[in-house]
Design a protein around this motif. Sequence first.
Motif, mmCIF file in Angstrom:
data_model
loop_
_atom_site.group_PDB
_atom_site.id
_atom_site.type_symbol
_atom_site.label_atom_id
_atom_site.label_comp_id
_atom_site.label_asym_id
_atom_site.label_seq_id
_atom_site.Cartn_x
_atom_site.Cartn_y
_atom_site.Cartn_z
ATOM 1 N N ARG A 103 39.588 -77.008 -54.825
ATOM 2 C CA ARG A 103 39.953 -77.304 -56.324
ATOM 3 C C ARG A 103 41.210 -77.801 -56.780
ATOM 4 O O ARG A 103 41.656 -78.491 -57.955
ATOM 5 C CB ARG A 103 39.612 -75.977 -56.998
ATOM 6 N N ASP A 104 42.295 -78.050 -55.749
ATOM 7 C CA ASP A 104 43.402 -78.637 -56.164
ATOM 8 C C ASP A 104 44.082 -79.459 -54.703
ATOM 9 O O ASP A 104 45.131 -79.095 -54.361
ATOM 10 C CB ASP A 104 44.486 -77.303 -56.411
ATOM 11 N N ALA A 135 37.214 -75.634 -66.198
ATOM 12 C CA ALA A 135 37.575 -76.614 -65.011
ATOM 13 C C ALA A 135 39.033 -76.297 -64.688
ATOM 14 O O ALA A 135 39.887 -76.011 -65.520
ATOM 15 C CB ALA A 135 37.407 -78.017 -65.433
ATOM 16 N N LEU A 188 30.725 -78.549 -60.452
ATOM 17 C CA LEU A 188 31.768 -78.502 -59.096
ATOM 18 C C LEU A 188 30.955 -78.291 -57.883
ATOM 19 O O LEU A 188 29.884 -77.533 -57.717
ATOM 20 C CB LEU A 188 32.619 -77.026 -59.408
ATOM 21 N N SER A 243 33.999 -82.619 -55.298
ATOM 22 C CA SER A 243 35.235 -82.528 -55.996
ATOM 23 C C SER A 243 36.509 -82.452 -55.250
ATOM 24 O O SER A 243 37.549 -83.328 -55.644
ATOM 25 C CB SER A 243 35.139 -81.064 -56.966
ATOM 26 N N ASP A 244 36.694 -81.884 -53.971
ATOM 27 C CA ASP A 244 37.677 -81.943 -53.296
ATOM 28 C C ASP A 244 37.802 -83.449 -52.572
ATOM 29 O O ASP A 244 39.009 -83.845 -52.511
ATOM 30 C CB ASP A 244 37.534 -80.725 -51.855
ATOM 31 N N ILE A 252 41.882 -84.359 -60.370
ATOM 32 C CA ILE A 252 40.839 -83.606 -60.591
ATOM 33 C C ILE A 252 39.501 -84.591 -60.855
ATOM 34 O O ILE A 252 39.715 -85.783 -61.206
ATOM 35 C CB ILE A 252 40.835 -82.673 -62.045
ATOM 36 N N GLY A 282 42.590 -77.428 -61.866
ATOM 37 C CA GLY A 282 42.970 -78.702 -61.114
ATOM 38 C C GLY A 282 44.291 -79.077 -61.473
ATOM 39 O O GLY A 282 45.056 -78.657 -62.179
ATOM 40 N N SER A 323 41.106 -71.620 -55.293
ATOM 41 C CA SER A 323 39.824 -71.879 -54.565
ATOM 42 C C SER A 323 38.852 -71.074 -55.057
ATOM 43 O O SER A 323 38.953 -69.853 -55.586
ATOM 44 C CB SER A 323 40.184 -71.642 -53.160
ATOM 45 N N ILE A 336 35.492 -74.341 -51.879
ATOM 46 C CA ILE A 336 36.189 -75.359 -52.519
ATOM 47 C C ILE A 336 37.292 -75.264 -52.990
ATOM 48 O O ILE A 336 37.862 -74.280 -53.757
ATOM 49 C CB ILE A 336 35.249 -75.682 -53.935
ATOM 50 N N TYR A 375 33.722 -83.085 -62.597
ATOM 51 C CA TYR A 375 33.988 -81.522 -62.716
ATOM 52 C C TYR A 375 34.628 -81.385 -63.958
ATOM 53 O O TYR A 375 34.129 -80.555 -64.682
ATOM 54 C CB TYR A 375 34.964 -81.343 -61.665
#
Length: 793
Positions: free
Chosen positions: A617-618, A655, A672, A676-677, A662, A657, A640, A615, A666
């Motif tokens: 995450r950003d 959390a 998560l 979420s991505d 974001i 991001g 990640s 994941i 999440y």
Amino acid sequence: MTRSFSGIISAAILLIFSVIPPPPAAALGGSAATIAAVYGSTTTVCSIAANQAVQQIQCWRDDQLLPPILPTVSFDYLAGGRDTLCAVRSGGLSLLCWNTSFAPKRIYNTSSAPLTSLAIGDAQICALRNTTSDSAICWRGNPVHFPDRFRMISSGLRFSCGVTETTNRVLCWGDGGGDDDDSSSSIQSDFSNFAMFSIHVGGNHACGIDISGKLICGGSNDNGQLDIPANTTADYKDLALGASHTCAITRSNGSVVCWGGDGGEFSSSITNTISFESIVAGFNFTCGLTRRNFSVVCWGAGWSSTSFLPLERTLPGPCVQTPCSCGEYPDYETLCVGDGHICAPCDPISADPALTPTPTPPSPPPPRSSSSPSRGLRRGLLAFAIVGSVGGFAGICSVVYCLWRSGVCFGKKKVHNSVQPTITNSAAAAQSSSNPPSRSSTLRRQASILMRRQRSGTSSSKQHADKAEEFLLSDLAEATGNFAAENRIGAGSFGVVYRGKLPNGREVAIKRSESGSKAKKFQEKENAFESEISFLSRLHHKHLVKLVGYCEEKEERLLVYDFMKNGALYDHLHSKSNVDKSSSVINSWRMRIKIALDAARGVEYLHRYAVPPIIHRDIKSSNILLDASWTARVSDFGLSLMGPEDDRAYRPMKAAGTVGYIDPEYYGLNVLTVKSDVYGFGVVLLELLTGKRAIFKSADEGGAPVSVVEYAVPAIMAGEVGRVLDSRVGAAEVNELEAVELVAYTAMHCVNLEGKDRPSMSDIIINLDRALGLCEVSSHGSISSGTISIASD
């Protein structure tokens, strides 16, 4: 022990057969097949041509071969009715219909509920869609609420019927009309005592195959359409019903038998010597796709004479990319162009335990029925069930033993190009079963293992050519002019990025952790550094930024990447210099969609092919970089995490991001998942469409901050996509407009508040690929009429 053994065998059998998909829907005018018969003011037969880069529709009418319909658009399925032809576009996300003059109308368009089959009669167009509830949807006539999901549906002259998934019962709806009572209720009553596998509707009759393999017919028999031939004991596997006749494909040799009408007017001797893949019926004729050369032949009272149509070879099924439940069709390579394949049809009567008949009370004599399955068939099914049971039991035992023996069955198996779990001792395993290990400790173990491997031997760069190379700080300082300010090109999750050139002339981007008054905690820098090392050292994909090497000296942490000549997508979208159309290469819808597709493929690789999945995450536009050829690559893995190996949610300590990207689920609930991505990627799609930042100041709101989601989604839902499009790109052409609409609907679903309502990255790629294809064809033959609607699930 005996009871447990029996339970395991039962579970194994159910598991083996649970992958068998339902049959396609069928109708009087045609089924969700690759051939269709249209009747009424004219007689037209259409099919989907094989050996074509585009799965285009070809038609024969009034002894003439017509030009291909929408030759630049691919279709999966066809169905025909009275003066109506409909087709499901490849991927199932759009349904188009034509009248006798072939004026197109789009009656269904979505990015979340693809159609899986289609049925047309005189009064209704119905389809099944891939949703968790309300799978059937119909157009024309009064809306109908369906209390259950259907395994298949069929539409006839006056009504439609379906077979439910959970009870295998026939439900019918529609208006009987004329002098009849309610025909739909009458037919439904005729089949009320049978557990059916399929149902096919004609004029005022219906036939189907029950779960034991018997052919059963009910309804009106005015023209002998229920008189199943008594001189044959053949079992049947497919049906086609006209207004007053019935045809069926025999299971033994694929020949077709027809009955009904006056004196056998719907039969033809030629069908006794030909094997057929599928058949469809018009009002008073039948057409079939032959197995030998995939040609189309038609016959019957409403056809001048039995004849083979001069159509190109017809596909026996759509060319798809998805896995096949029952294997691939033989020689599909000669029928599909590219890397698609055709799924072989599953035998509908394969002793599927899911189709177990439910007990029924004694009833009057049933409608007309064919003979029961032969002794040979029953023996074959019994043998198949026994072999499947033993095989399933053996597989289950192997898995159980493996898990008991080693804790994690596949822990000793090497996984190519993936991130492997590193918990091997019992204490760690116990910890993982109760509380997941911290991100810091997990990444540290992974990075340490990778670094030890890289440092072993005399030449790590040669010994591990596919791994990251270790650099000296002095070498990287020299490559960047001692980290000169003029070489600074950006910032990442844990440091500043510089442009540099290695001694061999290779241009690179070097990320260095910040120092001085702006320094982060050492632990945070370690986390980001180790994250990038542990992931990018093992992941290799053309749409992920490649890690060249790293440097670790005292408290210095540096990462070396391939240099991306054209920078970040964010800068091209939001830089003040990008004012007019000529200022940037990406100010075209084709290029923007291509960039989105490239990035989606990179994210999909993380979600589907990394083991365990990763994941990011950003996901945001500043983390999508463009190389010299404008190929997009996902970058910055400092935040990640390895996700769970199944679809369960992961709950990290806190959390992380970027605001605007974001996932609300999440951020608010600390839940998560890979979805979420998907949310972050949806925001990027909206940036590409609107040209707005994820959070921007709205002139209409007095300069108050507004998210691009709040700005764009209401317009997309209202069907006013053009109102929010980036004016720098210019007006979209006809095909581009449809492509942009598809991207917009996809983005809208990506930013749903709940992750379960968002599409997967694989679904997103299918939509973006179709959108890019629309941009790459000329406006000739494009779809310019009809409305766009979003189906509610």
